[in-house]
Design an enzyme around this catalytic site. Structure first.
Site, PDB file in Angstrom:
ATOM      1  N   GLU A  32       0.805  -1.218   0.000  1.00 27.55           N
ATOM      2  CA  GLU A  32       0.000   0.000   0.000  1.00 27.55           C
ATOM      3  C   GLU A  32       0.843   1.275   0.000  1.00 27.55           C
ATOM      4  OE1 GLU A  32      -2.417  -0.631   3.433  1.00 27.55           O
ATOM      5  OE2 GLU A  32      -3.951  -1.757   2.351  1.00 27.55           O
ATOM      6  N   GLU A  63       7.109 -22.050   8.547  1.00 23.23           N
ATOM      7  CA  GLU A  63       7.604 -21.140   9.586  1.00 23.23           C
ATOM      8  C   GLU A  63       8.606 -21.792  10.533  1.00 23.23           C
ATOM      9  OE1 GLU A  63       4.679 -21.223  13.319  1.00 23.23           O
ATOM     10  OE2 GLU A  63       3.668 -20.557  11.493  1.00 23.23           O
TER      11      GLU A  63
END
Length: 249
Positions: A32, A63
């Site tokens: 953004e 992870e």
């Protein structure tokens, strides 16, 4: 914010590193920044455990490797000017910890955004120069940190980039003025911003924006200082992009 802003000024970048929801939130905030603040795409980046496919589909085992977290920094050519912001609700995600440890060894500034307590982080031996650890209380569904923890993380990431961009002159008052006019919505928003700040009609805002080659800050300096596009551009360059300083120069 001070650390991030200062590193931006010397050519550093901000990397978010996370797994699952935390990784996706970093990517959202990074993506953004260019349309909102006119930044280069590489200035703020998101790294997620499991790579691009993990954005759309959970890669639960991705992870678990601190080595992969460290390797991700190498693959992204991270250097000592960059800031590495780990995002992990528990604070102990191996991928994130591996990235933070690697970043420290490279001389990078490090941040950890977590919703675990500082006491527990200390017990876990988590390393980060700056720890941001809001208390969010129990989740609505126990064990699902994509809810309250995820919401808190998203707000914190917004604060980090927004405050840093303000300090780089990418706003005027509380109005975004360095947006990229990549679609019709943003072109119209740019005109409304010019109308509001410079107190001009739609037609005038449109004409000056076109004369400024679609650069909102240039258009505003043209109107507020009553100068042409070239002079406005020079004033902004001399003022490091700050409209307020350009108007005083």
């Amino acid at each position: 914010m001070d650390i991030i802003t200062e590193q931006f000024k010397v050519g550093g970048r901000l990397f978010y590193v996370g797994a699952g929801t935390s990784g996706r939130l970093g990517i959202v905030d990074a993506s953004e920044c260019p349309p909102t603040f006119g930044t280069e795409p590489g200035m703020v980046q998101g790294i997620i455990a499991g790579g691009e496919k993990a954005i759309f589909k959970a890669q639960e085992g991705a992870e678990d490797s601190p080595e992969h977290g460290a390797q991700a920094l190498i693959e992204n050519n991270v250097n000592h000017k960059d800031v590495i912001c780990g995002i992990a609700a528990s604070g102990r995600t191996p991928f994130v910890r591996g990235a933070l440890d690697k970043a420290i060894s490279m001389g990078c500034h490090t941040i950890l955004v977590t919703t675990n307590s500082r006491e527990q982080l200390h017990e876990l031996g988590v390393n980060a120069e700056t720890v941001i650890a809001p208390h969010v209380g129990p989740e609505v569904i126990a064990g699902s940190t994509r809810m309250k923890s995820g919401t808190a993380q998203k707000m914190i990431l917004n604060m980090l980039t927004t405050a840093s961009m303000i300090r780089l002159g990418k706003s005027y008052g509380n109005i975004m003025v360095d947006l990229q006019l990549t679609n019709a919505k943003l072109r119209e928003r740019a005109k409304r911003i010019i109308m509001e700040i410079a107190d001009v009609e739609y037609e005038k805002a449109s004409a000056v924006l076109e004369a400024a080659n679609g650069h909102v800050k240039t258009a505003l300096v043209m109107l507020l200082a009553d100068v042409d596009a070239q002079t406005a551009t020079e004033k902004l360059l001399d003022a490091d992009g700050f409209i307020k300083n350009a108007l005083q120069g």
